[in-house]
Design an enzyme around this catalytic site. Structure first.
Site, short mmCIF file in Angstrom:
data_model
loop_
_atom_site.label_atom_id
_atom_site.label_comp_id
_atom_site.label_asym_id
_atom_site.label_seq_id
_atom_site.Cartn_x
_atom_site.Cartn_y
_atom_site.Cartn_z
N GLY A 40 20.46 -10.47 15.22
CA GLY A 40 21.50 -9.48 15.46
C GLY A 40 21.28 -8.20 14.69
O GLY A 40 20.58 -8.18 13.68
N ASN A 41 21.88 -7.13 15.22
CA ASN A 41 21.84 -5.82 14.57
C ASN A 41 20.41 -5.41 14.23
O ASN A 41 20.14 -4.84 13.18
CB ASN A 41 22.71 -5.82 13.31
CG ASN A 41 23.14 -4.42 12.92
OD1 ASN A 41 23.23 -3.54 13.76
ND2 ASN A 41 23.42 -4.22 11.64
N GLY A 53 17.72 -7.21 13.64
CA GLY A 53 16.93 -7.99 12.70
C GLY A 53 17.07 -9.48 12.92
O GLY A 53 17.81 -9.94 13.78
N LYS A 77 16.84 -11.42 5.36
CA LYS A 77 17.07 -10.56 6.52
C LYS A 77 15.84 -9.67 6.72
O LYS A 77 15.46 -8.92 5.82
CB LYS A 77 18.32 -9.70 6.35
CG LYS A 77 18.59 -8.76 7.53
CD LYS A 77 19.74 -7.80 7.26
CE LYS A 77 21.07 -8.49 7.30
NZ LYS A 77 22.20 -7.51 7.27
N ASP A 122 34.19 -3.07 8.53
CA ASP A 122 33.90 -4.05 9.58
C ASP A 122 34.27 -5.47 9.13
O ASP A 122 33.51 -6.42 9.34
CB ASP A 122 32.42 -3.99 9.97
CG ASP A 122 32.16 -4.51 11.39
OD1 ASP A 122 33.15 -4.66 12.15
OD2 ASP A 122 31.00 -4.77 11.72
N GLY A 174 19.76 -16.71 12.37
CA GLY A 174 20.44 -15.92 13.39
C GLY A 174 19.71 -14.63 13.68
O GLY A 174 18.81 -14.22 12.95
N VAL A 194 17.49 -13.17 10.61
CA VAL A 194 17.79 -13.75 9.30
C VAL A 194 17.18 -15.15 9.25
O VAL A 194 17.41 -15.97 10.13
CB VAL A 194 19.31 -13.81 9.04
CG1 VAL A 194 19.58 -14.41 7.66
CG2 VAL A 194 19.93 -12.42 9.15
#
Length: 320
Positions: free
Chosen positions: A60-61, A63, A80, A173, A58, A65
């Site tokens: 996101g944020n 970076g 990550k 979160d 994946g 993974v």
């Protein structure tokens, strides 16, 4: 949509966000220390050169993974990768996550097996591989969860939250996509980028971070309680919304498929009625959700208290 009532003047000291995405807080990063090997968690060292990438899990944020395999042992991990040119606020989140992962060791928290900080500035975190994805993945792939499934999920998350809160760590979160599942259907808490370590008793959690759809009322409007509230109770609110979403199949404050503007969502959470459960849900489950979704943080049950709730007692634990 929850009915809005008793609206009062609302004071927001921060600008409205443009999306529902996380907004970072700005704690200084830890100083990096270059390393090429890390502990595997079993006492043996994992050399970066022993890892081979299999595929992307994946993005996101800031970076990516990867699913990686240890060449000699064939053990699977998640890696990550955050590059040096990533936005500085995202890198601050990564350093915060690194600090928390170094402090935690629990079967209910996604395990960190090593941190590689490269001379180039890249940061790579070697973590436990959770092959079934997230609770969000399972919800969209397999549909809604039954009450007995939710009791098992809730028990594992609450054990993780109880552990974190005892260490004075607030996650900030909790949501379906940050709760990962392995092949044995064990649920573990992940993604500590916006979490906070409460170093002093007077520390606050008023920073506007996390995913606003899952924020508790006092985090939207800290002035409503004079800025003084149980900082750990926000995680309990988020857990309640998460469980309810897994039960009804969509974000519970809104009709299925609706994505409102931020102000509408804020009003629903702060001033609206608690989301109703469908007919057929048990009294114990209704009570459990009510204990999580109290508007006043002081009235919410703690993680330790919720572990004793009759809803969980109704479904005995199968895990240790």
């Amino acid at each position: 949509m929850a009915v809005v009532r008793n609206r009062r003047p609302f004071n927001l000291r921060l600008p409205l966000p443009e999306t529902f995405d996380r907004r970072p807080c700005f704690n200084p990063p830890l100083p990096p220390t270059a390393t090429t090997t890390a502990s595997s968690g079993s006492g043996t060292a994992v050399a970066y050169s022993d890892l081979e990438k299999i595929n992307v899990l994946g993005h996101g944020n800031g970076g990516t993974v990867y699913k990686v395999r240890h060449k000699r042992t064939s053990k699977l991990y998640a890696l990550k990768v955050v590059h040096a040119d990533t936005d500085s606020t995202i890198r601050r989140q990564i350093f915060r996550e690194m600090e928390i992962l170094r402090r935690t060791d629990s079967p209910h928290i996604v395990r960190c097996y090593g941190i590689f900080e490269k001379p180039s500035g890249d940061v790579e975190i070697l973590m436990e591989y959770m092959g079934a994805g997230s609770l969000d993945t399972l919800l969209h792939a397999k549909g809604t969860f039954s009450e007995d499934q939710l009791a098992r999920v809730a028990r594992q998350i609450l054990k993780g939250l109880s552990y974190l809160h005892a260490l004075k760590i607030v996650h900030r979160d909790i949501k379906p996509s940050n709760l990962l599942v392995n092949a044995n259907m064990e649920v573990k808490i992940a993604d500590f980028g916006v979490s906070k370590i409460m170093c002093r008793s007077l520390d606050s959690c008023n920073s506007y971070v996390g995913t606003c759809a899952y924020m508790s009322p006092e985090r939207f409007d800290p002035d409503s309680c004079g800025g003084n509230y149980n900082v750990y109770a926000g995680d309990i609110w988020s857990l309640g919304l998460t469980l309810l979403e897994l039960y009804v199949g969509h974000f519970p404050f809104l009709p299925a498929g609706q994505r409102p503007d931020w102000a509408t969502l804020m009003c629903a959470i702060c001033f609206g009625d608690r989301p109703s459960l469908p007919d057929g849900s048990s009294e114990d489950f209704r009570s459990f959700i009510e204990c999580c979704l109290q508007k006043e943080s002081s009235k919410r049950w703690t993680a330790s208290q919720l572990l004793t709730h009759p809803f969980l007692s109704k479904y005995p634990a199968s895990e240790s």
